[in-house]
Design a protein around this motif. Structure first.
Motif, PDB file in Angstrom:
ATOM      1  N   ARG A   1       0.408 -68.803  64.465  1.00 30.78           N
ATOM      2  CA  ARG A   1      -0.900 -69.345  65.013  1.00 30.78           C
ATOM      3  C   ARG A   1      -1.627 -68.310  65.434  1.00 30.78           C
ATOM      4  O   ARG A   1      -1.259 -67.274  65.810  1.00 30.78           O
ATOM      5  N   SER A   2      -3.018 -68.744  65.613  1.00 24.93           N
ATOM      6  CA  SER A   2      -3.877 -67.762  66.344  1.00 24.93           C
ATOM      7  C   SER A   2      -3.278 -67.504  67.845  1.00 24.93           C
ATOM      8  O   SER A   2      -2.939 -68.596  68.338  1.00 24.93           O
ATOM      9  N   PRO A   3      -3.654 -66.441  68.433  1.00 22.87           N
ATOM     10  CA  PRO A   3      -3.319 -66.468  70.052  1.00 22.87           C
ATOM     11  C   PRO A   3      -4.025 -67.664  70.723  1.00 22.87           C
ATOM     12  O   PRO A   3      -5.091 -68.071  70.553  1.00 22.87           O
ATOM     13  N   LEU A   4      -3.183 -68.118  71.913  1.00 24.29           N
ATOM     14  CA  LEU A   4      -3.827 -68.998  72.768  1.00 24.29           C
ATOM     15  C   LEU A   4      -4.724 -68.381  73.760  1.00 24.29           C
ATOM     16  O   LEU A   4      -4.478 -67.222  74.402  1.00 24.29           O
ATOM     17  N   ARG A   5      -5.955 -68.684  73.968  1.00 27.91           N
ATOM     18  CA  ARG A   5      -6.910 -68.093  74.724  1.00 27.91           C
ATOM     19  C   ARG A   5      -6.881 -68.771  76.312  1.00 27.91           C
ATOM     20  O   ARG A   5      -6.756 -69.726  76.240  1.00 27.91           O
TER      21      ARG A   5
ATOM     22  N   ARG B   1       3.560 -67.174  87.903  1.00 23.97           N
ATOM     23  CA  ARG B   1       3.528 -66.048  86.903  1.00 23.97           C
ATOM     24  C   ARG B   1       3.070 -67.097  85.625  1.00 23.97           C
ATOM     25  O   ARG B   1       3.941 -67.320  84.892  1.00 23.97           O
ATOM     26  N   LEU B   2       1.929 -66.982  85.323  1.00 22.77           N
ATOM     27  CA  LEU B   2       1.272 -67.637  84.032  1.00 22.77           C
ATOM     28  C   LEU B   2       1.949 -66.964  82.752  1.00 22.77           C
ATOM     29  O   LEU B   2       2.204 -67.911  82.059  1.00 22.77           O
TER      30      LEU B   2
ATOM     31  N   ALA C   1       3.441 -70.327  80.986  1.00 21.61           N
ATOM     32  CA  ALA C   1       2.798 -70.667  79.903  1.00 21.61           C
ATOM     33  C   ALA C   1       3.259 -70.967  78.355  1.00 21.61           C
ATOM     34  O   ALA C   1       3.247 -71.855  77.762  1.00 21.61           O
ATOM     35  N   PRO C   2       4.136 -69.872  77.978  1.00 23.03           N
ATOM     36  CA  PRO C   2       4.876 -69.992  76.545  1.00 23.03           C
ATOM     37  C   PRO C   2       5.787 -71.247  76.396  1.00 23.03           C
ATOM     38  O   PRO C   2       5.313 -72.036  75.444  1.00 23.03           O
TER      39      PRO C   2
ATOM     40  N   PRO D   1      -2.585 -63.775  81.546  1.00 27.08           N
ATOM     41  CA  PRO D   1      -3.037 -62.885  80.151  1.00 27.08           C
ATOM     42  C   PRO D   1      -4.204 -63.635  79.657  1.00 27.08           C
ATOM     43  O   PRO D   1      -4.589 -64.644  79.832  1.00 27.08           O
ATOM     44  N   GLY D   2      -5.126 -62.706  78.790  1.00 25.08           N
ATOM     45  CA  GLY D   2      -6.354 -63.200  78.295  1.00 25.08           C
ATOM     46  C   GLY D   2      -5.899 -64.117  77.292  1.00 25.08           C
ATOM     47  O   GLY D   2      -6.684 -64.792  76.629  1.00 25.08           O
TER      48      GLY D   2
END
Length: 188
Positions: free
Chosen positions: A89-93, A48-49, A53-54, A81-82
């Motif tokens: 910070r800006s969101p991670l793409r 489950r990414l 990922a966080p 997630p997208g």
């Protein structure tokens, strides 16, 4: 390795040589100036990414490797997630592709070199997974991901066991080229 011979990890990251609490991130990074096919190894707890990922992104930032984009194999990961929100910070793409090696995660940030992490399947037994994490910390991860995992006796992402090959008919992974990403040979 750090000055004391330990694995280079970020604060709160479990060391590959000690038992890990199931809630800790299992990540080992290549030593600064080290060479190999991968910049480290990551042993997530699930596929489950959005859940995994966080902690990875926070640990990389704490280790001086901030990233702004992550690319994964979309057939291996679930709950992709997208974007991943981050404080201050800006969101991670996050992008997913079917052509990315299923055992690889690629991370980028602006004009910095790409970070290639070998993904150890979450269902891998502890001893083989820890072996791969130790090898990543010493810069000894070279060759195709499936071959590295097979030599370590790690499980494949399809859930089947990947036993080490018998004999010495397969070349050692320390001498093979860096894996291609996105159809082009990656350089550092």
């Amino acid at each position: 390795m750090d000055d004391d011979g330990g694995a280079r990890t970020a604060p709160g990251v479990s060391s590959p040589g000690t038992p890990a609490d199931d809630r800790k991130l299992r990540l080992s990074l290549l030593p600064p100036g080290g060479r190999g096919s991968f910049d480290g190894a990551w042993w997530p707890h699930s596929r489950r990414l959005a859940q995994e990922a966080p902690a990875l992104i926070a640990a990389l930032a704490a280790a001086g490797e901030p990233v702004s984009r992550m690319s994964v194999n979309g057939e291996v990961w679930t709950d992709i997630p997208g974007q991943l929100p981050r404080p201050d910070r800006s969101p991670l793409r996050i992008s997913w592709y079917r052509t990315i090696d299923p055992h690889t995660v690629t991370l980028t940030s602006g004009d910095r070199p790409r970070i290639f992490l070998l993904v150890i399947p979450s269902d891998t037994a502890e001893n083989p997974a820890r072996d791969v994490l130790r090898r990543a910390a010493t810069g000894r991860l070279s060759g195709p991901s499936s071959q590295i995992l097979r030599h370590a006796g790690a499980a494949s992402l399809d859930g089947r066991s990947a036993p080490p090959p018998s004999g010495h008919d397969t070349p050692p992974t320390d001498r093979l080229p860096r894996p291609a990403v996105g159809g082009a040979r990656a350089t550092r």
